[in-house]
Design a protein around this motif. Structure first.
Motif, PDB file in Angstrom:
ATOM      1  N   GLU A   1      33.040  19.374  30.547  1.00 15.34           N
ATOM      2  CA  GLU A   1      34.353  18.972  30.007  1.00 15.34           C
ATOM      3  C   GLU A   1      35.465  19.841  30.576  1.00 15.34           C
TER       4      GLU A   1
ATOM      5  N   GLU B   1      24.942  10.433  28.967  1.00  8.73           N
ATOM      6  CA  GLU B   1      26.062   9.759  28.304  1.00  8.73           C
ATOM      7  C   GLU B   1      27.342  10.571  28.452  1.00  8.73           C
ATOM      8  N   ALA B   2      27.221  11.902  28.294  1.00  7.97           N
ATOM      9  CA  ALA B   2      28.404  12.745  28.460  1.00  7.97           C
ATOM     10  C   ALA B   2      29.006  12.508  29.841  1.00  7.97           C
TER      11      ALA B   2
ATOM     12  N   SER C   1      28.589   9.777  31.877  1.00  3.12           N
ATOM     13  CA  SER C   1      29.152   8.439  32.114  1.00  3.12           C
ATOM     14  C   SER C   1      30.387   8.179  31.240  1.00  3.12           C
ATOM     15  N   HIS C   2      30.452   8.814  30.070  1.00  6.47           N
ATOM     16  CA  HIS C   2      31.625   8.583  29.211  1.00  6.47           C
ATOM     17  C   HIS C   2      32.841   9.374  29.673  1.00  6.47           C
ATOM     18  N   ARG C   3      32.634  10.579  30.178  1.00 11.75           N
ATOM     19  CA  ARG C   3      33.770  11.451  30.447  1.00 11.75           C
ATOM     20  C   ARG C   3      34.255  11.404  31.896  1.00 11.75           C
TER      21      ARG C   3
ATOM     22  N   ASN D   1      34.921   9.626  35.750  1.00 10.22           N
ATOM     23  CA  ASN D   1      35.144   8.374  36.454  1.00 10.22           C
ATOM     24  C   ASN D   1      34.072   8.244  37.535  1.00 10.22           C
TER      25      ASN D   1
ATOM     26  N   HIS E   1      21.222   4.573  32.842  1.00 10.41           N
ATOM     27  CA  HIS E   1      22.379   5.456  32.956  1.00 10.41           C
ATOM     28  C   HIS E   1      22.907   5.590  34.378  1.00 10.41           C
TER      29      HIS E   1
END
Lengths: 370, 609
Positions: free
Chosen positions: A43, A75-76, A78-80, A82, A109
């Protein structure tokens, strides 16, 4: 521009005797703490990661993490991030960790490449290396990955193992070809300091192979794989056309990449950065500033451009060297010219490359850079 | 009528000058420490273990190389105060001349013998030097606290071999502080006060010197006759040089200034002496305006025993090396060097050494203290060559040996080697000496179980790793001493070593004909091990003239590559390559072959003899 992201999972079921990477056998609870901190580090770096073309999960053993932790990580990502430009998404795996559901989860994923740490098919050599899988695991793992939809598989091989014969290697190569991988990495075993194997060697528990035999092995690998349609694109790497490792080519082309996790390395903005290498110091650093950075190492682009670039059989573009560094390559490194004469280097148009003999003696060329 | 010198004479009678003679590890330094401690010359908190050995190198090797002299005050049991001068001596065969000069500065010697080891050849040689100087000898048997101690047997040994009265032998343990007071009392009673007359012309013996950056060369002296004062114009009797004394003093062991040194005194002086060549150990200092009629006896110029070529690894460092040698010479007067050139190694120096230890110490100092990266060629002795035209030349560099056709005879230096060892090793020792062209001379028992064996041997055989061989064939029990016997003719030949077909002058050797084949073969094998494989095959040959007598090949390097280099490997692999590069830098390119430093010394230690 950073195009590659490397994520290090330092955990292993058991430490392989030859391994000198940052790794550990985890205690209970460690993996989940680690994953949470990895996500925090990810992040913190989001602004740098807008143009990713490759992601690479390495280790250690990424597949040691249980499926729910792996899923949280995927998931972290692919969600956060680009991932619209992403071309290659690799995970390293231990053959005996592979199951159908794990394969399916990879595909779900976006993972499109799996690198299997096979090393050898000979049981006695697997034991010598301290690997935990059995030869049978390998074929089964590949079948299940294919069934799950993974189309790009790499097999890691090690040769030149004390006790290995040419016959052993021939068997390994037959087995590998029978698996039809898209990519094969074949490494001559190196005794790295600070490994169990090195220590055993110091205590004279075994002898290294004669280098004539190692040379014969590397020749056998090259001729066998070439015949089977693979091409050698780096000192130790072979691929079917179009399946070269994009992530590793970033490194050899001196492009920028970011590493997260314990002991990972990054190279961007003309710097080489290294993360903390122990669990506690890494966790503390993330808690404190959200970054795992521990220290900087010298970035010497001219040396690195040549040293990394020449590892590729295509070699380096001498005009590009001059454009990047404002000086003709043979002026900056006069001794390279000497190796055109010794026959370790050759020039084809603008490309300067190692000859076949040069690929086996690359260090003789590289030392002249220093 | 009281004369003005009486006060000096009264003082003189309280002076005791002595040395400690001991084999390495028999406890000389510990005893010296203990004596300093008891006389409280050094406060306990300032005691640094083994105080007298001042150079780091000495402490590491446990050998005293540089001499030192300490003045200490001892209040004896008779109530009188005495002035002791403890004069340290080097304990190695290479430095026997210095030992003899130090002993000449004394009236007595404390002979320390290890209670378990007994007398060693080196000790014996030094005791004989003490006899030559008429010293009173106080036998001390040290380390009696050890379980293996056999003090009575060792006492008998001293009696039998040295032939001195051992009734006053002191049993001691310097480590445990046992017997130290006895030693001090015996020094008072058994060692005579120094003779000599303060009213005569000055005769002061130089027994050591060192270099001080600010004050120049500082000679250490023993005044035999007369008085020396600050302001005196002094003259070195052998070199004729004249200086003005600016400072005089003693060591306590701290440096302490004094107004004078009179007959019987031991101390140092400063006289702005810039050039160490003017200060020779053994020379006599006198007053320029009122010189002594004769110098003190025993002076001789030091002659080197072995020679080695020393070259900078990087030719650009030649001037640096030259400057370092000049500086080193200031603290090592026995160092003798001349420029020489080698086709293989370029510009360098031929350096003469007193012996192998001296050479090793030189190499360590030049690398450690002066940061010079050097290549030393295998040591050689000095040969006398009688040419067919009747001319006689001296050759201390094998490469310069004239062609066989021009040589009538070659003579080489011989020594008398004395070895003391337990009798069970006699067979091994004889076998070794015979292999080294030794001629047996004598064997005698020094005790029931230990023998002294003497051989006449070529010096060149001694410098080729003889001492290590001797140690390993006697489990470390043998001790060795040798003294020169002069030159003798021998069937000697020059052997060239060729790498890749080219003779490498720095590897040339002079060998005895009967051993030439065997040794050359070993040298070739050794070079094969030491020279790293290179991109091409390298033939290694040994030849006498144009006749090849031994050969082998160094196979071409076939594989030298780092199997992997990914993102996390770059810095590490760079470091590995840098290290490999550093290794290359320490090698010397001769023609197209890169030769590591060690290869030039390869002839020195040939295994499996």
């Amino acid at each position: 521009m950073i195009e590659g992201l490397y994520i290090h999972i330092p955990f292993c079921h058991q430490i392989c005797r030859y391994c000198d990477f940052v790794k550990m056998v985890p205690q209970k609870g460690m993996p989940s703490i680690y994953v949470e901190h990895l996500i925090r580090e990810l992040e913190s770096n989001i602004p740098l990661l807008t143009n990713l073309k490759t992601i690479y999960f390495g280790g250690g053993t990424p597949t040691l993490l249980d499926q729910s932790l792996l899923a949280r990580l995927f998931e972290a990502i692919s969600h956060r991030l680009n991932l619209s430009l992403l071309e290659e998404y690799t995970i390293e795996a231990n053959p005996n960790d592979i199951t159908k559901t794990l394969g399916a989860m990879f595909v779900q994923h976006g993972i499109n490449r799996v690198s299997l740490g096979v090393q050898t098919f000979s049981p006695h050599l697997l034991t010598f290396l301290g690997r935990t899988h059995r030869p049978d695991d390998i074929g089964r793992a590949i079948q299940e990955l294919r069934a799950s939809g993974i189309k790009n598989i790499n097999i890691d091989l090690i040769y030149g193992i004390p006790g290995q014969s040419i016959q052993d290697l021939k068997m390994d190569l037959n087995q590998v070809l029978g698996c039809h991988p898209q990519h094969i990495s074949a490494y001559n075993l190196i005794l790295e300091e600070k490994t169990i194997l090195y220590h055993a060697y110091q205590n004279q528990q075994f002898e290294l192979l004669d280098d004539e035999l190692e040379l014969e092995m590397s020749d056998l690998i090259e001729s066998t794989l070439l015949e089977a349609g693979y091409h050698r694109y780096e000192i130790s790497n072979y691929a079917l056309p179009g399946y070269e490792s994009k992530h590793n080519l970033l490194v050899w082309n001196l492009e920028e990449y970011l590493g997260i996790g314990m002991g990972s390395h990054s190279q961007y903005q003309r710097k080489r950065l290294v993360n903390h290498t122990t669990f506690s110091s890494y966790i503390a650093a993330i808690d404190e500033i959200g970054l795992g950075f521990a220290h900087e190492e010298p970035y010497e682009p001219e040396i690195e451009f040549v040293m990394l670039g020449l590892r590729k059989t295509a070699g380096i573009d001498v005009d590009r060297f001059e454009t990047l560094f404002g000086q003709p390559i043979f002026q900056r490194f006069p001794e390279l010219k000497h190796h055109l004469a010794t026959g370790l280097l050759e020039k084809k148009g603008r490309q300067l490359q190692l000859t076949k003999q040069g690929l086996d003696l690359a260090n003789q060329v590289f030392v002249t850079l220093f | 009528m009281s004369d003005i010198f009486e006060q000096y004479r009264v003082r003189q009678r309280k002076i005791r000058n002595f040395s400690i003679i001991a084999h390495i590890d028999h406890g000389k330094s510990t005893l010296a420490d203990r004596i300093l401690e008891i006389t409280q010359t050094v406060p306990m908190r300032d005691m640094k273990k083994q105080l007298l050995d001042s150079m780091d190198l000495e402490r590491e090797r446990g050998i005293t190389i540089k001499l030192n002299s300490v003045e200490l005050t001892y209040k004896a049991k008779n109530g009188e105060e005495y002035l002791f001068h403890l004069i340290d001596t080097p304990g190695h065969v290479d430095f026997s001349y210095e030992v003899s000069r130090s002993l000449a500065a004394c009236e007595g010697a404390v002979l320390v013998v290890d209670a378990s080891q007994g007398i060693e050849a080196q000790t014996l040689a030094n005791v004989y030097l003490a006899f030559d100087n008429d010293l009173a000898i106080i036998p001390v048997i040290n380390k009696i606290d050890l379980p293996s101690a056999m003090p009575d047997m060792v006492k008998q040994e001293i009696n039998d071999i040295i032939g001195i009265d051992t009734t006053h032998t002191i049993f001691a343990s310097a480590k445990e502080g046992i017997g130290i007071e006895d030693i001090l009392e015996t020094i008072v009673t058994e060692i005579p006060f120094p003779e000599g007359d303060p009213s005569l012309s000055l005769q002061a013996l130089i027994f050591d010197s060192y270099y001080d950056t600010y004050r120049g060369v500082i000679p250490l002296v023993r005044v035999k006759n007369g008085i020396i004062r600050v302001g005196d114009a002094i003259k070195m009797m052998a070199t004729g040089a004249v200086f003005e004394v600016t400072e005089i003093g003693v060591y306590t062991p701290k440096e302490e200034a004094r107004p004078y040194l009179a007959a019987g005194d031991v101390g140092w002086l400063a006289a702005t002496i810039k050039n160490i060549e003017k200060v020779h150990v053994g020379d006599t200092i006198t007053i320029a305006s009122n010189p002594a009629k004769t110098p003190l006896p025993g002076y001789r110029k030091l002659t080197p025993m072995v020679y080695s070529g020393v070259y900078p690894v990087d030719a650009d460092d030649y001037i640096n090396l030259k400057e370092s040698l000049e500086k080193l010479k200031l603290s090592d007067a026995s160092l003798i060097y001349d420029p020489e050139t080698s086709e293989a190694l370029g510009f360098g120096f031929r350096i003469g050494f007193l012996g192998m230890l001296h050479m090793e110490i030189f190499q360590e100092r030049i690398e450690r203290e002066f940061n010079q990266n050097v290549i030393a060629t295998a040591p050689s002795v000095n040969y006398l060559v009688l040419l067919t035209n009747g001319q006689i030349i001296e050759i201390d560099n094998p490469a310069l040996m004239p062609p066989v056709g021009q040589i009538k005879t070659i003579e080489e230096p011989f020594v008398k080697a004395t070895i003391i060892a337990p009798n069970e090793y006699v067979g091994n020792i004889m076998e070794l000496c015979q292999k080294r062209r030794g001629v047996f001379k004598n064997m005698q028992y020094v005790s029931d179980i230990r023998v002294e064996i003497s051989y006449e041997m070529p010096l060149s055989e001694i410098i080729f790793d003889f001492f290590n061989r001797l140690k390993s064939s006697t489990k470390g029990y043998a001790s060795l001493d040798y003294e020169p016997l002069g030159y003798r003719p021998g069937k000697l030949v020059k052997v060239d070593i060729l790498l890749n077909g080219e003779p490498v002058d720095a590897l040339a050797m002079i060998l005895h004909q009967d051993f030439a084949f065997e040794r050359s073969t070993k040298v070739c094998q050794k070079l094969k091990l030491l020279i790293p494989r290179q991109l091409f095959e390298i033939p290694v040959q040994a030849a006498i003239g144009s006749k090849v007598i031994a050969r082998t090949n160094i196979k071409a390097l076939r594989k030298d590559v780092l199997a992997k280099c990914y993102g996390g490997d770059v810095s590490r692999k760079k470091k590995l390559l840098e290290k490999q590069k550093q290794g290359k830098k320490r090698m010397k390119s001769v023609g197209s072959v890169e030769i590591p430093q060690a290869a030039f010394m390869s002839v020195l230690s040939l295994d499996n003899e």
